[in-house]
Design a protein around this motif. Structure first.
Motif, PDB file in Angstrom:
ATOM      1  N   MET A  90       0.968  -1.057  -0.119  1.00 53.64           N
ATOM      2  CA  MET A  90       0.066  -0.163  -0.143  1.00 53.64           C
ATOM      3  C   MET A  90       0.426   1.008  -0.229  1.00 53.64           C
ATOM      4  O   MET A  90       0.420   2.128  -1.198  1.00 53.64           O
ATOM      5  N   ILE A  91       1.967   1.528   0.640  1.00 54.68           N
ATOM      6  CA  ILE A  91       2.581   2.835   0.826  1.00 54.68           C
ATOM      7  C   ILE A  91       3.357   1.938  -0.199  1.00 54.68           C
ATOM      8  O   ILE A  91       3.436   3.812  -0.737  1.00 54.68           O
ATOM      9  N   ARG A  92       3.989   1.565  -1.197  1.00 56.19           N
ATOM     10  CA  ARG A  92       4.582   1.832  -2.200  1.00 56.19           C
ATOM     11  C   ARG A  92       3.708   2.086  -3.217  1.00 56.19           C
ATOM     12  O   ARG A  92       4.049   3.374  -4.281  1.00 56.19           O
ATOM     13  N   GLU A  93       2.604   1.922  -3.274  1.00 59.02           N
ATOM     14  CA  GLU A  93       1.488   2.432  -4.164  1.00 59.02           C
ATOM     15  C   GLU A  93       1.455   4.047  -3.718  1.00 59.02           C
ATOM     16  O   GLU A  93       0.869   5.101  -4.903  1.00 59.02           O
ATOM     17  N   ASP A  94       1.370   4.301  -2.860  1.00 60.61           N
ATOM     18  CA  ASP A  94       1.027   5.856  -2.100  1.00 60.61           C
ATOM     19  C   ASP A  94       1.734   6.297  -2.755  1.00 60.61           C
ATOM     20  O   ASP A  94       2.049   6.996  -2.903  1.00 60.61           O
ATOM     21  N   LEU A  95       3.234   6.430  -2.780  1.00 59.92           N
ATOM     22  CA  LEU A  95       4.452   6.472  -3.087  1.00 59.92           C
ATOM     23  C   LEU A  95       4.369   7.364  -4.620  1.00 59.92           C
ATOM     24  O   LEU A  95       4.547   8.088  -5.314  1.00 59.92           O
ATOM     25  N   GLN A  96       4.250   5.984  -5.445  1.00 55.79           N
ATOM     26  CA  GLN A  96       3.823   6.098  -7.144  1.00 55.79           C
ATOM     27  C   GLN A  96       2.888   6.857  -7.377  1.00 55.79           C
ATOM     28  O   GLN A  96       3.140   7.647  -8.236  1.00 55.79           O
ATOM     29  N   ALA A  97       1.681   6.917  -6.215  1.00 54.15           N
ATOM     30  CA  ALA A  97       0.687   8.144  -6.506  1.00 54.15           C
ATOM     31  C   ALA A  97       1.518   9.120  -7.382  1.00 54.15           C
ATOM     32  O   ALA A  97       0.567  10.797  -7.805  1.00 54.15           O
ATOM     33  N   LEU A  98       2.573   9.583  -5.842  1.00 51.99           N
ATOM     34  CA  LEU A  98       2.980  10.692  -5.577  1.00 51.99           C
ATOM     35  C   LEU A  98       4.502  11.482  -6.638  1.00 51.99           C
ATOM     36  O   LEU A  98       4.705  12.342  -6.610  1.00 51.99           O
ATOM     37  N   GLY A  99       4.484   9.761  -7.521  1.00 54.83           N
ATOM     38  CA  GLY A  99       5.947  10.104  -8.283  1.00 54.83           C
ATOM     39  C   GLY A  99       6.777   9.779  -7.458  1.00 54.83           C
ATOM     40  O   GLY A  99       8.290  10.164  -8.766  1.00 54.83           O
ATOM     41  N   VAL A 100       6.609   8.983  -6.446  1.00 51.25           N
ATOM     42  CA  VAL A 100       8.316   8.705  -5.235  1.00 51.25           C
ATOM     43  C   VAL A 100       8.673   7.782  -5.840  1.00 51.25           C
ATOM     44  O   VAL A 100       7.672   6.338  -5.613  1.00 51.25           O
ATOM     45  N   ARG A 101       9.676   7.180  -6.377  1.00 55.98           N
ATOM     46  CA  ARG A 101      10.447   5.301  -5.988  1.00 55.98           C
ATOM     47  C   ARG A 101      11.262   5.912  -5.461  1.00 55.98           C
ATOM     48  O   ARG A 101      12.368   6.588  -5.363  1.00 55.98           O
ATOM     49  N   MET A 102      12.295   4.142  -5.126  1.00 53.18           N
ATOM     50  CA  MET A 102      12.818   3.850  -3.752  1.00 53.18           C
ATOM     51  C   MET A 102      13.738   3.535  -4.360  1.00 53.18           C
ATOM     52  O   MET A 102      13.465   1.640  -5.485  1.00 53.18           O
ATOM     53  N   ASP A 103      14.978   3.872  -4.142  1.00 53.27           N
ATOM     54  CA  ASP A 103      15.739   2.420  -4.449  1.00 53.27           C
ATOM     55  C   ASP A 103      16.049   1.206  -3.680  1.00 53.27           C
ATOM     56  O   ASP A 103      16.510  -0.201  -4.545  1.00 53.27           O
ATOM     57  N   VAL A 104      15.691   1.409  -2.593  1.00 52.87           N
ATOM     58  CA  VAL A 104      16.051   0.697  -1.692  1.00 52.87           C
ATOM     59  C   VAL A 104      15.203   0.393   0.065  1.00 52.87           C
ATOM     60  O   VAL A 104      14.898   1.715  -0.320  1.00 52.87           O
ATOM     61  N   TYR A 105      14.889  -0.447  -0.536  1.00 57.49           N
ATOM     62  CA  TYR A 105      13.961  -0.444   0.689  1.00 57.49           C
ATOM     63  C   TYR A 105      14.449  -2.250   2.192  1.00 57.49           C
ATOM     64  O   TYR A 105      15.078  -2.799   1.735  1.00 57.49           O
ATOM     65  N   SER A 106      14.698  -0.812   3.382  1.00 52.19           N
ATOM     66  CA  SER A 106      15.734  -1.662   4.549  1.00 52.19           C
ATOM     67  C   SER A 106      15.175  -1.686   5.720  1.00 52.19           C
ATOM     68  O   SER A 106      13.949  -1.274   5.739  1.00 52.19           O
ATOM     69  N   SER A 107      15.036  -3.069   6.180  1.00 50.78           N
ATOM     70  CA  SER A 107      14.129  -3.723   6.838  1.00 50.78           C
ATOM     71  C   SER A 107      14.615  -3.654   8.463  1.00 50.78           C
ATOM     72  O   SER A 107      15.812  -4.093   8.264  1.00 50.78           O
ATOM     73  N   GLU A 108      14.291  -2.858   8.843  1.00 46.95           N
ATOM     74  CA  GLU A 108      14.191  -3.141  10.605  1.00 46.95           C
ATOM     75  C   GLU A 108      14.849  -5.199  11.317  1.00 46.95           C
ATOM     76  O   GLU A 108      16.169  -5.118  11.882  1.00 46.95           O
ATOM     77  N   LYS A 109      13.874  -4.971  10.981  1.00 48.66           N
ATOM     78  CA  LYS A 109      13.767  -6.494  11.105  1.00 48.66           C
ATOM     79  C   LYS A 109      14.914  -7.252  10.871  1.00 48.66           C
ATOM     80  O   LYS A 109      15.396  -8.541  11.354  1.00 48.66           O
ATOM     81  N   ALA A 110      15.372  -7.563   9.837  1.00 45.94           N
ATOM     82  CA  ALA A 110      16.270  -7.984   9.245  1.00 45.94           C
ATOM     83  C   ALA A 110      17.877  -7.592   9.868  1.00 45.94           C
ATOM     84  O   ALA A 110      18.462  -8.634   9.869  1.00 45.94           O
ATOM     85  N   LEU A 111      17.747  -6.753  10.631  1.00 47.79           N
ATOM     86  CA  LEU A 111      18.644  -6.014  11.232  1.00 47.79           C
ATOM     87  C   LEU A 111      19.252  -7.604  12.694  1.00 47.79           C
ATOM     88  O   LEU A 111      20.006  -7.607  13.366  1.00 47.79           O
ATOM     89  N   TYR A 112      17.928  -8.202  13.368  1.00 42.59           N
ATOM     90  CA  TYR A 112      17.787  -8.606  14.594  1.00 42.59           C
ATOM     91  C   TYR A 112      17.635 -10.284  14.216  1.00 42.59           C
ATOM     92  O   TYR A 112      17.926 -10.569  13.128  1.00 42.59           O
ATOM     93  N   GLY A 113      18.581 -11.219  15.074  1.00 46.58           N
ATOM     94  CA  GLY A 113      19.584 -11.980  14.754  1.00 46.58           C
ATOM     95  C   GLY A 113      20.383 -12.996  13.936  1.00 46.58           C
ATOM     96  O   GLY A 113      20.597 -13.528  13.339  1.00 46.58           O
TER      97      GLY A 113
END
Length: 580
Positions: A244-267
């Protein structure tokens, strides 16, 4: 073509000749010599501080240096006059041919006119938006998204290698709340009454998530305890929210190069590695913090904790990274995440946060300084609130979101282009009022309309030229006689065009994309002023009986819209060719 840089080169060349003739001593540092617009336009076209900044090192009075420099500069055909003012400032007037030459540069370079190489290909990471994946983005995220995206465009235009990054805050308790909220919508999809108790997310946006959970699990989770379904529902709901957030950003004309996850830092050992790096530098210790004045923060404990000596890198107090029970504070994964960015080889980091993160600035800068050995600067831009109005009245909240106005509400009401431009009409650290009625009105008071109208007017000139049989291709306009543009009003527009490359560099060096919006409004104002004067002074009209004169004037108009289109591209706004 940066005319201010070119004239600065003229000044430093003249200073070097003065050294060769013994008028100035050798070994002077010219790095602080600047050429800028004068404070008062009546004083000239440009001004230089050369005499003032060199006087002490040269052992001469500023006035003496300025007098000698004025003589040298007058020898250059680009300098029409060099006048000493006050104790040693030097005001310069340029020959008309210098200004007229800008048209050729703009038409040859097109939307690349003003592009700079000051970034020298350095790698910069810009983290922005980073909304919690618990629902649709709200209006506060809109401004941060626009500022981050426009800043990314600006730095790329100025020669940086830019990476746009979104940090998914999926490691905290809020995603458990999301899972429980989605589970209630799952129960609803199975014909049960949802229990949206206090603390859960009430928005209707979770209804489709509940329905998709039913499609996947049927009714198999209904009679199961939380320990059975929480992890799966949390992952499922987080994935849906990020879509949903990606679609929101697309509606605004914003694209991201990288999505990083906080959860991926644990463990994974990343948090431990970052803390170990700080420990090796002698910056981690066991201690008890003094209670802070005023309201106690959530991470303060009146007991021994593992602390980061952030005061060694400019912070006001040291910060806890591990609680007394052995669990990490919220700051620890943020340290690890920024350490990850440092290890990825970025030369510069920029974070764009909401104003409620003001207490976060010093501690995060201290962490990055410590982890990079002071080699990687971190700039944190805080985004102040946006207040929404419609016809002067506060805009109502979104039923779909439950508690706030969503990004989609704003974009659907005003359009992405209008939204983006208006969000950049104030500096990021100043609150912004967004009135849906005003941002859509067609008047000079509406900056996005005023700039778009300037571009549309130029396009109307091109259409009229075609109707009149005047060749107005860029090639024909480039070959036209720009020396025919000698009226002060025409030269004034050219002087504003000349500011564009300099403005790009200043805005980029200061990470301030709002400067582009301000400049475009000023440029549009100059174009509209020239147009309106043509109503009374026919010699200023763009279409003349003499086709050669018309081509020169149209070339000026076209050069103006080249800059407007380049600036709008940085803001992420599509130029309008015709106003309806």
């Amino acid at each position: 073509m940066n005319l201010f840089a070119d004239i600065r080169g003229v000044v430093t060349d003249a200073l070097a000749r003065m050294q060769g003739e013994g008028l100035l001593p050798e070994g002077l540092d010219f790095s602080n010599v600047a050429v800028e617009p004068p404070r008062d336009a009546a004083h000239g076209d440009m001004a230089t501080n050369a005499a003032m900044v060199l006087a002490k090192a040269a052992g001469q009075s500023p006035r003496a240096i300025a007098d000698a420099l004025a003589v040298k500069l007058a020898e250059d055909p680009r300098i029409a006059a060099a006048e000493v003012a006050g104790p040693g400032f030097l005001n310069l007037r340029l020959a008309p041919a210098v200004w007229q030459g800008l048209i050729g540069a703009a038409l040859r370079e097109g939307v690349n006119f003003g592009r700079s190489v000051i970034g020298a290909g350095e790698k910069v990471n810009i983290e922005f938006v980073s909304a919690n994946p618990t629902g649709p983005m709200h209006v506060g995220h809109v401004r941060g998204a626009v500022v981050g995206d426009a800043l990314s465009n600006l730095l790329a235009f100025a020669g940086w290698n830019v990476t746009r990054e979104y940090y998914i805050n999926d490691g905290g308790a809020q995603v458990d709340v999301l899972a429980r909220s989605a589970f209630e919508r799952y129960r609803e999809a199975n014909g049960l009454e949802p229990e949206i108790r206090e603390g859960l997310y009430p928005g209707d946006y979770l209804i489709p998530v509940g329905e998709k959970l039913k499609e996947k699990y049927g009714d198999s989770l209904l009679n199961q305890g939380e320990e059975v379904w929480l992890a799966d529902v949390r992952e499922f709901a987080t994935t849906e929210m990020m879509q949903m957030i990606r679609e929101d950003l697309q509606a605004l004309g914003v694209r991201m190069d990288v999505y990083s996850s906080e959860k991926a830092l644990y463990g994974t050992g990343e948090i431990e590695a970052a803390i170990a790096e700080l420990r090796a530098a002698g910056l981690i210790y066991e201690g008890v913090l003094e209670p802070p004045k005023g309201k106690l923060p959530e991470d303060w404990e009146a007991r021994e904790q593992t602390l980061f000596r952030s005061t060694a890198h400019g912070d006001d107090v040291d910060r806890p990274v591990m609680k007394s029970d052995g669990s990490w504070t919220y700051f620890a994964p943020d340290i690890a995440y920024h350490y990850n960015k440092v290890k990825r080889g970025f030369d510069q980091l920029i974070d764009i946060f909401g104003a409620d993160h003001s207490g976060y600035v010093k501690r995060m800068k201290a962490a990055v300084s410590a982890l990079s050995g002071g080699k990687v600067p971190l700039d944190i831009k805080l985004i102040q609130l946006v207040k929404l109005y419609k016809n002067g009245e506060p805009f109502k909240m979104s039923k779909r979101a439950g508690t706030f106005v969503t990004l989609r509400d704003v974009v659907e009401e005003a359009g992405a282009d209008v939204t983006r431009f208006i969000m950049l009409t104030r500096k990021n650290d100043v609150a912004l009022d967004f009135d849906f009625a005003k941002v859509l009105e067609q008047s000079k008071d509406n900056p996005v309309f005023y700039v778009q109208y300037a571009n549309a007017r130029v396009n109307s000139v091109l259409r009229k030229a075609a109707d009149a049989g005047i060749e107005a291709s860029d090639a024909a306009l480039l070959a036209s006689d720009h020396a025919l543009l000698s009226h002060p009003a025409e030269l004034q527009l050219l002087k504003k065009i000349a500011e564009w490359p300099r403005l790009v560099e200043i805005a980029a060096r200061n990470n301030e994309p709002h400067r582009v919006a301000f400049y475009l409004y000023e440029l549009a104002s100059e174009l509209h002023g020239l147009w309106n004067r043509g109503n009374d002074e026919t010699e200023l009209r763009f279409i003349q009986e003499d086709k050669a004169v018309s081509q020169a004037k149209i070339a000026l108009a076209r050069a103006t819209t080249v800059v407007i289109c380049a600036g709008l591209a940085i803001l992420g706004v599509t130029p309008v060719e015709e106003m309806r």
